[in-house]
Scaffold this motif. Structure first.
Motif, PDB file in Angstrom:
ATOM      1  N   LYS A 170      68.035  56.220 -29.335  1.00  0.00           N
ATOM      2  CA  LYS A 170      67.732  57.410 -30.132  1.00  0.00           C
ATOM      3  C   LYS A 170      66.616  58.232 -29.495  1.00  0.00           C
ATOM      4  O   LYS A 170      66.590  59.464 -29.617  1.00  0.00           O
ATOM      5  N   LYS A 171      65.682  57.556 -28.829  1.00  0.00           N
ATOM      6  CA  LYS A 171      64.521  58.250 -28.296  1.00  0.00           C
ATOM      7  C   LYS A 171      64.423  58.216 -26.771  1.00  0.00           C
ATOM      8  O   LYS A 171      63.441  58.682 -26.204  1.00  0.00           O
ATOM      9  N   PHE A 172      65.416  57.643 -26.104  1.00  0.00           N
ATOM     10  CA  PHE A 172      65.370  57.593 -24.644  1.00  0.00           C
ATOM     11  C   PHE A 172      66.778  57.604 -24.068  1.00  0.00           C
ATOM     12  O   PHE A 172      67.746  57.294 -24.756  1.00  0.00           O
ATOM     13  N   ASP A 173      66.866  57.958 -22.809  1.00  0.00           N
ATOM     14  CA  ASP A 173      68.144  57.955 -22.101  1.00  0.00           C
ATOM     15  C   ASP A 173      67.880  57.600 -20.637  1.00  0.00           C
ATOM     16  O   ASP A 173      67.388  58.410 -19.858  1.00  0.00           O
ATOM     17  N   ALA A 174      68.188  56.355 -20.283  1.00  0.00           N
ATOM     18  CA  ALA A 174      67.904  55.857 -18.936  1.00  0.00           C
ATOM     19  C   ALA A 174      68.820  56.455 -17.875  1.00  0.00           C
ATOM     20  O   ALA A 174      68.641  56.188 -16.688  1.00  0.00           O
ATOM     21  N   HIS A 175      69.774  57.291 -18.278  1.00  0.00           N
ATOM     22  CA  HIS A 175      70.614  57.954 -17.278  1.00  0.00           C
ATOM     23  C   HIS A 175      69.785  58.859 -16.366  1.00  0.00           C
ATOM     24  O   HIS A 175      70.193  59.145 -15.237  1.00  0.00           O
ATOM     25  N   ILE A 176      68.632  59.277 -16.838  1.00  0.00           N
ATOM     26  CA  ILE A 176      67.776  60.133 -16.009  1.00  0.00           C
ATOM     27  C   ILE A 176      67.142  59.336 -14.864  1.00  0.00           C
ATOM     28  O   ILE A 176      66.579  59.925 -13.926  1.00  0.00           O
ATOM     29  N   PHE A 177      67.248  58.001 -14.918  1.00  0.00           N
ATOM     30  CA  PHE A 177      66.671  57.162 -13.868  1.00  0.00           C
ATOM     31  C   PHE A 177      67.719  56.645 -12.875  1.00  0.00           C
ATOM     32  O   PHE A 177      67.409  55.824 -12.008  1.00  0.00           O
ATOM     33  N   ILE A 178      68.948  57.100 -13.020  1.00  0.00           N
ATOM     34  CA  ILE A 178      69.999  56.659 -12.099  1.00  0.00           C
ATOM     35  C   ILE A 178      69.657  57.044 -10.666  1.00  0.00           C
ATOM     36  O   ILE A 178      69.827  56.248  -9.725  1.00  0.00           O
ATOM     37  N   LYS A 179      69.144  58.248 -10.471  1.00  0.00           N
ATOM     38  CA  LYS A 179      68.777  58.694  -9.135  1.00  0.00           C
ATOM     39  C   LYS A 179      67.749  57.753  -8.512  1.00  0.00           C
ATOM     40  O   LYS A 179      67.862  57.377  -7.330  1.00  0.00           O
ATOM     41  N   GLU A 180      66.761  57.344  -9.288  1.00  0.00           N
ATOM     42  CA  GLU A 180      65.740  56.420  -8.783  1.00  0.00           C
ATOM     43  C   GLU A 180      66.355  55.062  -8.447  1.00  0.00           C
ATOM     44  O   GLU A 180      66.015  54.449  -7.424  1.00  0.00           O
ATOM     45  N   ALA A 181      67.269  54.582  -9.301  1.00  0.00           N
ATOM     46  CA  ALA A 181      67.921  53.294  -9.050  1.00  0.00           C
ATOM     47  C   ALA A 181      68.738  53.333  -7.767  1.00  0.00           C
ATOM     48  O   ALA A 181      68.758  52.371  -6.994  1.00  0.00           O
ATOM     49  N   VAL A 182      69.415  54.449  -7.522  1.00  0.00           N
ATOM     50  CA  VAL A 182      70.197  54.608  -6.295  1.00  0.00           C
ATOM     51  C   VAL A 182      69.273  54.616  -5.078  1.00  0.00           C
ATOM     52  O   VAL A 182      69.567  53.986  -4.045  1.00  0.00           O
ATOM     53  N   LYS A 183      68.150  55.300  -5.187  1.00  0.00           N
ATOM     54  CA  LYS A 183      67.172  55.329  -4.088  1.00  0.00           C
ATOM     55  C   LYS A 183      66.621  53.934  -3.789  1.00  0.00           C
ATOM     56  O   LYS A 183      66.309  53.617  -2.645  1.00  0.00           O
ATOM     57  N   LYS A 184      66.520  53.111  -4.842  1.00  0.00           N
ATOM     58  CA  LYS A 184      66.024  51.742  -4.671  1.00  0.00           C
ATOM     59  C   LYS A 184      67.120  50.817  -4.141  1.00  0.00           C
ATOM     60  O   LYS A 184      66.924  49.615  -4.015  1.00  0.00           O
ATOM     61  N   LYS A 185      68.301  51.413  -3.890  1.00  0.00           N
ATOM     62  CA  LYS A 185      69.432  50.698  -3.299  1.00  0.00           C
ATOM     63  C   LYS A 185      70.043  49.645  -4.226  1.00  0.00           C
ATOM     64  O   LYS A 185      70.359  48.522  -3.812  1.00  0.00           O
TER      65      LYS A 185
END
Length: 271
Positions: free
Chosen positions: A46-61
């Motif tokens: 309701k208060k967050f959406d971790a989809h905005i961190f997908i780019k960071e996860a991809v960068k972390k391989k």
């Protein structure tokens, strides 16, 4: 966790796999904790959406992504309807596949201390998993179960709640062999309105207790009569201070340090 293919994970979660089928050795919901062969699950609340961190996860391989929607990155990914429910489905699968004997603990207060003491005894003799800190909600419980390995014999899982239905949800994932309701007291009244509401919610830990399971109950708790139907035909162990019943659950951990043969409850677990 045990290694799993993306195809298997997609099957478990009723998801669609796009890209290469890879072997996953780790699952993370935190983009800062990506390691080799990690599946990053993008949770949405309701208060967050971790989809905005997908780019960071991809960068972390990371090796792959589990998401609620299509992504534009050149990486394998699984699309599911709800990533939080998908997380629970993966945890439930691992719980059933490895099939450790699980003690689930709830209560208004003291459950974390009881969990820590119980885990400290069990891990002296066995490979176990247990709730870290107070990760006892609908996210923390499945994350704990994801750590299961083939060698783990027991799990000590704390189930907390701040709104109706949460314990039933985590109990379904956990499917305990033994449950302990430590006490019923005034806490989270904003979510449950009364002690009766708290008692009803805590009793939901009994909903998915294994058929031959054991119930451990504090006789000093409020509204025990509400639990009658749920504990019918179950083996019940009682403990009490006020009613001076024989204390059966953990015998207060045999004064914690005087551990000889590890306790009555562990004996029941091993039967």
């Amino acid at each position: 966790m045990i290694p799993m293919s993306l195809k298997k994970i997609a099957n478990i979660t009723n998801g669609l796999l796009y890209g290469e089928n890879k072997i996953i050795n780790n699952i993370s919901i935190n983009s800062k904790e990506i390691t080799t062969n990690t599946l990053f699950i993008a949770l949405k609340g309701k208060k967050f959406d971790a989809h905005i961190f997908i780019k960071e996860a991809v960068k972390k391989k990371c090796s792959a992504i589990l998401t609620n929607k299509k992504i534009i990155y050149c990486i394998s990914y699984i699309i599911v309807q709800d990533s939080t429910i998908a997380l629970a489905k993966i945890a439930t699968y691992l719980r059933n596949k490895i099939n450790p004997k699980i003690l689930a603990i709830t209560g208004s207060c003291g459950k974390t201390s009881v969990k820590e003491m119980t885990a400290s005894i069990l891990k002296k003799r066995h490979n176990i998993i247990y709730t870290i800190h107070n990760e006892n909600n609908h996210i923390g419980v499945p994350i704990t179960l994801l750590k299961l390995k083939e060698t783990d014999k027991y799990g000590v899982i704390e189930l907390g709640t701040n709104h109706p239905g949460e314990i039933r949800y985590t109990s379904k994932i956990t499917q305990p062999n033994i449950v302990l309701i430590n006490n019923i007291y005034y806490s989270h009244l904003e979510g449950f309105k009364s002690l009766l509401g708290i008692s009803k919610e805590k009793s939901e830990i009994l909903s998915y207790l294994k058929n031959n399971g054991i119930v451990v109950i504090n006789l000093d708790s409020h509204h025990l009569s509400q639990w009658t139907k749920k504990i019918k035909n179950k083996k019940i162990l009682y403990f009490s201070i006020e009613k001076k019943k024989k204390v059966i659950f953990l015998l207060l951990i045999l004064k914690l340090m005087q551990i000889k043969h590890v306790l009555l409850c562990i004996h029941h677990l091993e039967q």
